[in-house]
Structures are given as structure tokens and as C-alpha cells.
Design a protein around this motif. Structure first.
Motif, PDB file in Angstrom:
ATOM      1  N   UNK A  28     -28.846 -45.407  14.147  1.00  0.00           N
ATOM      2  CA  UNK A  28     -28.764 -44.004  13.214  1.00  0.00           C
ATOM      3  C   UNK A  28     -28.089 -43.092  13.945  1.00  0.00           C
ATOM      4  N   UNK A  29     -27.900 -43.179  15.178  1.00  0.00           N
ATOM      5  CA  UNK A  29     -26.924 -42.254  15.921  1.00  0.00           C
ATOM      6  C   UNK A  29     -25.517 -42.645  15.919  1.00  0.00           C
ATOM      7  N   UNK A  30     -25.234 -43.781  15.398  1.00  0.00           N
ATOM      8  CA  UNK A  30     -23.875 -44.195  15.531  1.00  0.00           C
ATOM      9  C   UNK A  30     -23.321 -44.530  16.947  1.00  0.00           C
ATOM     10  N   UNK A  31     -24.367 -44.994  17.701  1.00  0.00           N
ATOM     11  CA  UNK A  31     -23.857 -45.517  18.950  1.00  0.00           C
ATOM     12  C   UNK A  31     -24.160 -46.844  19.202  1.00  0.00           C
ATOM     13  N   UNK A  32     -23.008 -47.351  19.410  1.00  0.00           N
ATOM     14  CA  UNK A  32     -22.731 -49.155  19.559  1.00  0.00           C
ATOM     15  C   UNK A  32     -22.873 -49.688  21.057  1.00  0.00           C
ATOM     16  N   UNK A  88     -24.002 -49.049  28.309  1.00  0.00           N
ATOM     17  CA  UNK A  88     -23.248 -48.069  27.765  1.00  0.00           C
ATOM     18  C   UNK A  88     -23.001 -48.084  25.991  1.00  0.00           C
ATOM     19  N   UNK A  89     -23.081 -46.810  25.635  1.00  0.00           N
ATOM     20  CA  UNK A  89     -22.978 -46.642  24.102  1.00  0.00           C
ATOM     21  C   UNK A  89     -21.789 -45.956  23.641  1.00  0.00           C
ATOM     22  N   UNK A  90     -20.955 -46.745  23.031  1.00  0.00           N
ATOM     23  CA  UNK A  90     -19.768 -46.280  22.351  1.00  0.00           C
ATOM     24  C   UNK A  90     -19.913 -45.399  21.110  1.00  0.00           C
ATOM     25  N   UNK A  91     -19.604 -44.204  21.007  1.00  0.00           N
ATOM     26  CA  UNK A  91     -19.894 -43.348  19.887  1.00  0.00           C
ATOM     27  C   UNK A  91     -18.687 -43.769  18.785  1.00  0.00           C
ATOM     28  N   UNK A  92     -19.175 -43.997  17.720  1.00  0.00           N
ATOM     29  CA  UNK A  92     -18.406 -44.315  16.411  1.00  0.00           C
ATOM     30  C   UNK A  92     -17.497 -43.439  15.953  1.00  0.00           C
ATOM     31  N   UNK A  93     -17.980 -42.247  15.462  1.00  0.00           N
ATOM     32  CA  UNK A  93     -17.334 -41.200  15.106  1.00  0.00           C
ATOM     33  C   UNK A  93     -15.912 -40.742  16.043  1.00  0.00           C
ATOM     34  N   UNK A  94     -16.380 -40.425  17.103  1.00  0.00           N
ATOM     35  CA  UNK A  94     -15.528 -39.812  18.203  1.00  0.00           C
ATOM     36  C   UNK A  94     -14.649 -40.872  18.794  1.00  0.00           C
ATOM     37  N   UNK A 116     -10.220 -49.567  25.650  1.00  0.00           N
ATOM     38  CA  UNK A 116      -9.493 -48.623  26.903  1.00  0.00           C
ATOM     39  C   UNK A 116      -8.985 -47.408  26.167  1.00  0.00           C
ATOM     40  N   UNK A 117      -8.774 -47.525  24.973  1.00  0.00           N
ATOM     41  CA  UNK A 117      -8.400 -46.308  24.366  1.00  0.00           C
ATOM     42  C   UNK A 117      -9.568 -45.489  23.574  1.00  0.00           C
ATOM     43  N   UNK A 118     -10.566 -46.134  23.414  1.00  0.00           N
ATOM     44  CA  UNK A 118     -11.623 -45.451  22.852  1.00  0.00           C
ATOM     45  C   UNK A 118     -12.100 -44.683  24.282  1.00  0.00           C
ATOM     46  N   UNK A 119     -12.227 -45.354  25.185  1.00  0.00           N
ATOM     47  CA  UNK A 119     -12.539 -44.477  26.556  1.00  0.00           C
ATOM     48  C   UNK A 119     -11.971 -43.278  26.817  1.00  0.00           C
ATOM     49  N   UNK A 120     -10.394 -43.702  26.711  1.00  0.00           N
ATOM     50  CA  UNK A 120      -9.480 -42.567  26.822  1.00  0.00           C
ATOM     51  C   UNK A 120      -9.786 -41.173  25.967  1.00  0.00           C
ATOM     52  N   UNK A 121     -10.125 -41.290  24.780  1.00  0.00           N
ATOM     53  CA  UNK A 121     -10.288 -40.396  23.850  1.00  0.00           C
ATOM     54  C   UNK A 121     -11.573 -39.895  23.396  1.00  0.00           C
ATOM     55  N   UNK A 122     -12.578 -40.573  23.930  1.00  0.00           N
ATOM     56  CA  UNK A 122     -13.955 -40.080  23.628  1.00  0.00           C
ATOM     57  C   UNK A 122     -14.948 -40.114  24.680  1.00  0.00           C
ATOM     58  N   UNK A 123     -14.648 -40.494  25.868  1.00  0.00           N
ATOM     59  CA  UNK A 123     -15.182 -40.504  27.152  1.00  0.00           C
ATOM     60  C   UNK A 123     -16.632 -39.378  27.281  1.00  0.00           C
ATOM     61  N   UNK A 124     -16.249 -38.270  26.851  1.00  0.00           N
ATOM     62  CA  UNK A 124     -17.302 -37.395  26.849  1.00  0.00           C
ATOM     63  C   UNK A 124     -18.569 -37.671  26.053  1.00  0.00           C
ATOM     64  N   UNK A 125     -18.237 -38.390  25.101  1.00  0.00           N
ATOM     65  CA  UNK A 125     -19.301 -38.726  23.962  1.00  0.00           C
ATOM     66  C   UNK A 125     -19.958 -39.922  24.205  1.00  0.00           C
ATOM     67  N   UNK A 126     -19.601 -40.785  25.439  1.00  0.00           N
ATOM     68  CA  UNK A 126     -20.341 -42.029  25.664  1.00  0.00           C
ATOM     69  C   UNK A 126     -21.784 -41.769  25.933  1.00  0.00           C
ATOM     70  N   UNK A 127     -22.624 -42.522  25.784  1.00  0.00           N
ATOM     71  CA  UNK A 127     -23.882 -42.498  26.606  1.00  0.00           C
ATOM     72  C   UNK A 127     -24.555 -43.561  27.316  1.00  0.00           C
ATOM     73  N   UNK A 128     -24.925 -43.492  28.745  1.00  0.00           N
ATOM     74  CA  UNK A 128     -25.201 -44.590  29.542  1.00  0.00           C
ATOM     75  C   UNK A 128     -26.766 -44.719  29.359  1.00  0.00           C
ATOM     76  N   UNK A 129     -27.121 -45.868  29.068  1.00  0.00           N
ATOM     77  CA  UNK A 129     -28.590 -46.384  29.223  1.00  0.00           C
ATOM     78  C   UNK A 129     -28.858 -47.191  30.038  1.00  0.00           C
TER      79      UNK A 129
END
Length: 323
Positions: free
Chosen positions: A104-108, A113-119, A75-88
Motif C-alpha cells: 500500500x506504500x508502494x514499497x517492493x 530491502x524495500x525499493x520505492x516505486x515512485x522515486x 543499480x540505477x534505482x539505487x543510484x537515484x533513490x537510495x535515500x527512499x529505500x527502507x530496510x526491514x
């Protein structure tokens, strides 16, 4: 037409009717003085259940939550990094090579839905590590959700908010100091990260983080202090797994191991699950099996909706909220 009116008009039979019955019984339970514990399994936070769950918390329709460590942090990941999520949306068609490219792009990836590792993950790690280290040096210890409450209430993450904060269920829970129980927290991204910092020596005392057994003790105290015959606690289970298995066991523990026989059973039970009823499956077990374990009573209102919780839970919550 309101959501509730639509559901009552069209949801007449089978799982649809069970949805209506469970929602109306939820409302009756609250209206007669009861409290409600909700359990979150699966990836409900990444599915953005917070949009409506936060409103449930604001309106005092939820009085405690048991969730996986993943739901707590996501929930907090989504709060602070929503714009960097990618939907597949074509995730069913991904090859092993496609999955490797996401890595390789650090997308889990979580289904579509892919959660961006860095952001998301590393951004939160940089903040939470300061709180872990501060508590560690002071000889203090807290539960995982308590560390998050400290961070959210400090305002330190506000600069990163990428969704309307009213849609974060963790932020609303922090404002109300809602009781949260997180069994198996170490089975989460930040749980793994915490273990890594203990191994590397950044955290000197592993017990700076309170975990499982302490959560059960906390839950036992909460249940004993809160549940009465006039105000029983209901159990609304989303999915299966440890988020549901862990808290429901507190009642037989209180009765059988602590001899607190005056503590009432759970006063309501509903489960949204797509688990097939089968031999040995706890998530797929019919509610009456819980009677034999001293968790529910013969007359406890019991409901099972065999469907996708990402579809069903918002509809039930909408009915509870009279939307």
C-alpha cells in the motif's frame, strides 16, 4: 591488517579455502593476459555490490558482464533513490498483512530491502521513456544496456543522485562502454514497463528494443573477437539462473553450430552458489558436468564456493584488487 592478509591468515579450509583459491586463480588468469566475464544473478545490485564492482571495472579487472534485467536496472534505482529505500531487518517475521501494508506504500521488498516505486522505478521510467520514444520514431534500435548508457552519459539523472556515483557499477560500465549481455531482459520491472508501452501504443515497433537472440549474436561476436589461446576469457559466476546459463553456452554454439573450432574454451571458471547439488539442477551442477557440454575443458581451473554471494563476492574482489 589488509583484507587480503586477513583472508589468507584465517581462510584455510573448506569453502573458505575455495574462496582463496578462486581469487588467486582469478589474479593469475588476468596476470597471464586473460580477460574476465562476470555474471550477476539474484539481487546483487540491490545488495550494493556496486561499491566494489565499480572499482573492479575501473581497474580493468572485469571485461564483460552478463546480468539479469533486474541487476541492470536496480543499480540505477539505487543510484537515484537510495535515500527512499527502507530496510526491514525483521523480514522473516512479516505477516501477510505486513506485506500488504508495504504494498500500500508502494514499497517492493527484496528480502530485507524495500525499493520505492515512485522515486526509483517511476522516476527512471519518466526518463527512459523519452529515449525509447525517440529511438522508435527514428527507426533505431538499441539493447537495454545501451539505452541506460545513453541516459547515464547524458548527465540527465545527475540531479537525482543519492549515492556517491563512484559506487554505481552501471555508471562505471557506461564510461568504459563495457560489453554487457542481458538475457531475458523482459523479466524485469522496466522490461514489463516497456511491454506495457508497446501494448498501449506509445512504442510503435517492439523491435526498438533489441533482446535475447540479438544479445547471443553480440556475445558470439565479442567472444570470437576477444578470446585467443594467449588471452582466454574467464567465467566468474555469481549465483545461477539465466545470467550464467546464457553466456556460457556461447562456446559450444561457436564450436558445434558455427564450426569455429579455433575458438578456445572458457579459460577459468568459478561459481558462488548456495544451490544444492541435486538431480537436474544446473545451478547446483558440479563444474565437470560442463565438460560434457563443450563449455569447459579437463584442465580449465574450476572453483565452487558454496556460500552467500553477498558475503563471498566482495571478499574475492578485494583480493583481486589487493585490498
Amino acid at each position: 591488517m589488509q583484507v587480503t592478509d586477513f583472508i589468507k591468515k584465517h581462510y584455510k579450509h573448506f569453502n573458505a579455502a575455495s574462496l582463496v583459491d578462486a581469487a588467486e586463480a582469478y589474479k593469475t588468469h588476468l596476470d597471464t593476459g586473460g580477460k574476465m566475464l562476470i555474471t550477476l544473478a539474484g539481487a546483487m545490485s540491490t545488495a550494493e555490490l556496486g561499491i566494489i564492482l565499480a572499482e573492479m571495472i575501473r581497474q580493468d579487472k572485469v571485461h564483460a558482464i552478463s546480468c539479469t534485467g533486474a541487476n541492470l536496472e536496480e543499480d540505477i534505482f539505487n543510484l537515484v533513490a537510495h535515500d527512499f529505500y527502507e530496510r526491514v531487518p525483521h523480514y522473516r517475521e512479516l505477516s501477510a498483512a505486513d506485506e500488504e501494508a508495504l504494498l500500500s506504500r508502494h514499497l517492493n521488498r527484496v528480502t530485507d530491502t524495500c525499493i520505492p516505486e515512485e522515486e526509483a522505478m517511476r522516476r527512471l521510467e519518466h526518463v527512459v521513456l523519452k529515449y525509447w520514444e525517440k529511438a522508435d520514431k527514428a527507426g533505431e534500435s538499441y539493447f537495454p544496456h545501451e539505452f541506460f548508457y545513453q541516459i547515464l552519459l547524458s548527465g540527465e539523472l545527475e540531479q537525482y543522485y543519492q549515492i556517491d556515483p563512484k559506487n554505481s557499477w552501471m555508471l562505471e560500465a557506461a564510461k568504459k562502454n563495457l560489453p554487457i549481455f542481458v538475457p531475458g531482459w523482459e523479466d524485469s520491472t522496466l522490461g514489463n514497463i516497456y511491454a506495457g508501452h508497446v501494448i498501449s501504443g506509445d512504442i510503435k515497433n517492439v523491435h526498438t528494443m533489441k533482446t535475447g537472440i540479438q544479445y547471443m549474436i553480440e556475445l558470439a561476436d565479442f567472444y570470437t573477437e576477444t578470446a585467443t589461446e594467449e588471452s582466454k576469457i574467464g567465467f566468474f559466476q555469481i549465483g545461477g539462473g539465466i545470467a550464467g546459463d546464457f553466456p556460457i553456452c556461447v562456446v559450444p554454439m561457436l564450436h558445434q553450430d558455427l564450426q569455429r573450432t579455433n575458438v578456445p574454451l572458457w579459460g577459468y571458471f568459478a561459481q558462488i552458489s548456495d544451490s544444492t547439488t541435486s538431480y537436474g539442477s544446473y545451478s547446483g551442477a558440479v563444474p565437470n558436468e560442463k565438460i560434457t557440454w563443450g563449455k569447459l575443458g579437463r584442465d580449465t581451473p574450476k572453483f565452487v564456493i558454496e556460500s552467500d554471494a553477498t558475503i563471498v563476492a566482495p571478499l574475492i574482489f578485494a583480493m583481486v584488487l589487493d585490498m
